[in-house]
Design a protein around this motif. Structure first.
Motif, mmCIF file in Angstrom:
data_model
loop_
_atom_site.group_PDB
_atom_site.id
_atom_site.type_symbol
_atom_site.label_atom_id
_atom_site.label_comp_id
_atom_site.label_asym_id
_atom_site.label_seq_id
_atom_site.Cartn_x
_atom_site.Cartn_y
_atom_site.Cartn_z
ATOM 1 N N ALA A 135 0.950 -1.308 -0.177
ATOM 2 C CA ALA A 135 0.135 0.026 -0.034
ATOM 3 C C ALA A 135 0.815 1.291 -0.001
ATOM 4 C CB ALA A 135 -1.042 -0.013 1.213
ATOM 5 N N HIS B 252 1.446 2.547 -5.464
ATOM 6 C CA HIS B 252 0.162 1.757 -5.696
ATOM 7 C C HIS B 252 -0.896 3.149 -5.882
ATOM 8 C CE1 HIS B 252 1.125 -2.440 -5.038
ATOM 9 N NE2 HIS B 252 2.041 -1.935 -4.023
ATOM 10 N N ARG C 161 5.631 -0.374 0.267
ATOM 11 C CA ARG C 161 4.693 -0.736 1.333
ATOM 12 C C ARG C 161 4.346 0.239 2.354
ATOM 13 N NH1 ARG C 161 8.483 -3.099 5.832
ATOM 14 N NH2 ARG C 161 10.368 -2.377 4.934
ATOM 15 N N ALA D 2 -9.165 -1.614 -0.773
ATOM 16 C CA ALA D 2 -8.305 -2.393 -1.954
ATOM 17 C C ALA D 2 -7.086 -2.573 -1.498
ATOM 18 C CB ALA D 2 -8.569 -1.422 -3.142
ATOM 19 N N HIS D 3 -6.322 -2.026 -0.751
ATOM 20 C CA HIS D 3 -4.919 -2.325 -0.416
ATOM 21 C C HIS D 3 -4.578 -2.970 1.024
ATOM 22 C CE1 HIS D 3 -4.838 0.266 -3.939
ATOM 23 N NE2 HIS D 3 -3.609 -0.420 -4.180
ATOM 24 N N TYR D 4 -5.524 -2.965 1.744
ATOM 25 C CA TYR D 4 -5.348 -3.315 3.274
ATOM 26 C C TYR D 4 -5.881 -4.455 3.496
ATOM 27 C CZ TYR D 4 -2.907 0.820 4.568
ATOM 28 O OH TYR D 4 -1.884 1.849 4.373
ATOM 29 N N THR D 5 -5.869 -5.643 2.430
ATOM 30 C CA THR D 5 -6.751 -6.799 2.573
ATOM 31 C C THR D 5 -6.054 -7.828 3.290
ATOM 32 O OG1 THR D 5 -5.751 -7.849 0.682
ATOM 33 C CG2 THR D 5 -7.728 -6.039 0.349
ATOM 34 N N SER E 211 -3.273 -9.952 1.306
ATOM 35 C CA SER E 211 -1.978 -9.097 1.379
ATOM 36 C C SER E 211 -1.122 -8.768 2.491
ATOM 37 C CB SER E 211 -2.580 -7.806 0.439
ATOM 38 O OG SER E 211 -3.076 -7.939 -0.708
ATOM 39 N N VAL F 246 -3.510 -7.757 -3.708
ATOM 40 C CA VAL F 246 -3.016 -6.453 -4.258
ATOM 41 C C VAL F 246 -2.373 -6.985 -5.610
ATOM 42 C CG1 VAL F 246 -2.008 -4.165 -4.386
ATOM 43 C CG2 VAL F 246 -3.414 -5.073 -2.394
#
Length: 436
Positions: free
Chosen positions: A59, A63, A110, A204-207, A210, A241
């Motif tokens: 993230a 990104h 990241r 979308a990015h803090y899944t 991931s 991601v």
């Protein structure tokens, strides 16, 4: 009471430094995957009643999109300010009251958060830490305030030669690739951010799929697994991601001169270099110590500073990333000496590539790198960061244990071959801020 607990945890942190070497001597990195798909890396250490935890995500600023540049950094920043319905003061006090410390990290690849706490206070610490990860609020008033603060910082950076040079250099290296995006964003894109942008980026990015969770300290494997499952379960359950696209090598040399009233010219030059897990990592790492990473014992310092006095400091480094990170050379010199200094730097690098290193230089570099390595892992916090890197970049679990052996095994032939294949001074991008 707050001050006492904070002092207690700081004293324990200092004591941990004395235990770190013994921990590393038998470092056993345990690795597993949570039910939600998060990767977990754990080192058990009962020397002191403390634990360090970090959670990293793909993230970072690479990104972002060009239209919303700065959203990644703003998302990570606001997550640590207001969460779970708690305002900034209440959230801060939740950690301070138990002597816990909340931290974070952010770069192009990241973004993440880390927690240090006494194990006796872990329940409260983890409860509050979970709010940061699972329930960020992104209030409009806080966003507007932070937008104004960040824009002010960007405006100031536009006047500073170091910042101007670094931004122009990354654009020269990466063009339209996401690595060219400034980590703080641009003035206009930051001003255009809204709460919806941040919420969308978070989802979308803090899944969970991931996330890379790292833990070290006074925990059993069973406790570590319970904590990891708890942290993973509360994260967004979307897909992993997408990877950052590959970086293209530079085909032609470029030079960009930017005016500035600074007394000295600020010069950066280089190319896309290497990435994490690169098979040439150790030859390039050791070789660069000889070229420009070893301070006063490097060739660039010897030629540019010691022999000719053209710069007080000159350096070079490789910054491996998920894709090809920058190889960068930097120096400052008098404006009237720019051409002379730049010519000498390029000649020194070209000679290094053409003729390579000697056995004596190589042995001295290896001795210094191996001798200094314990300082890089002399605390649980530093080891935690290596766990992050190992996990995020999928490096071997014995990366730390084998590091010095890998350095010791580098040969003259490997260094010379790697630099001939990987470094191309004839195609360097050059940025000069303050040239006459």
């Amino acid at each position: 009471m707050k001050a006492f607990k904070y002092l207690k945890i700081m004293l324990l942190a200092l004591l941990l430094q004395s235990h770190a070497n013994s921990v590393l001597a038998g470092l056993n990195i345990q690795h597993w995957t949570t039910a939600q798909g998060s990767e977990v890396y754990f080192v058990e250490n009962h020397a002191l009643p403390m634990m360090d935890i970090s959670v990293n995500f793909p993230a970072g600023s690479a990104h972002d999109s060009p239209e919303t540049s700065g959203a990644a950094g703003m998302t990570q920043h606001l997550m640590a300010l207001v969460a779970g319905g708690l305002d900034e003061e209440t959230l801060t006090n939740r950690f301070a009251d138990i002597g816990a410390v909340l931290g974070g990290n952010f770069d192009a690849d990241r973004a993440g958060f880390k927690l240090r706490t006494l194990t006796s206070e872990q329940d409260t610490a983890l409860e509050t830490f979970s709010l940061v990860l699972h329930k960020p609020d992104f209030p409009e008033a806080v966003l507007q305030r932070e937008q104004a603060r960040i824009v002010a910082g960007l405006q100031e950076a536009e006047t500073e030669p170091d910042s101007i040079a670094q931004k122009a250099f990354m654009r020269s290296l990466y063009g339209t690739h996401p690595y060219s995006l400034d980590q703080s964003g641009e003035i206009d894109t930051v001003q255009s951010l809204n709460v919806a942008h941040l919420r969308q980026f978070y989802q979308a990015h803090y899944t969970a799929r991931s996330a890379v969770i790292s833990l070290i300290g006074d925990l059993t494997p069973a406790q570590a697994k319970q904590i990891a499952e708890r942290l993973s379960a509360g994260l967004p359950q979307g897909p992993a991601v997408a990877a950052i696209p590959p970086v293209q090598s530079l085909k032609n040399a470029s030079e960009k001169k930017l005016p500035h009233p600074a007394l000295q010219a600020h010069i950066l030059l280089g190319q896309p270099g290497n990435k994490r897990g690169d098979p040439d990592f150790f030859p390039l790492y050791v070789g660069n110590y000889i070229l420009g990473g070893g301070g006063f014992v490097s060739r660039l310092t010897e030629e540019v500073r010691e022999k000719r006095g053209l710069a007080y400091s000159v350096y070079s480094y490789f910054l491996p990333m998920a894709e090809l990170g920058p190889f960068q050379i930097g120096l400052q010199t008098k404006k009237e000496q720019v051409e002379e200094g730049l010519k000498l730097v390029k000649q020194t690098v070209q000679q290094f590539v053409d003729k390579g290193v000697t056995e004596k230089e190589l042995q001295a570099a290896k001795d210094n790198l191996i001798g200094g390595f314990p300082l890089r892992i002399d605390s649980n916090g530093k080891i935690l960061e290596y766990l992050n890197i190992i996990g995020f970049y999928k490096l071997p679990l014995d990366y730390l244990d084998s590091f010095n052996n890998q350095v010791a095994q580098v040969t003259v032939e490997q260094v010379n071959d790697a630099f001939k294949r990987r470094l191309h001074p004839e195609s360097f991008a050059t940025v000069i801020v303050g040239a006459e």
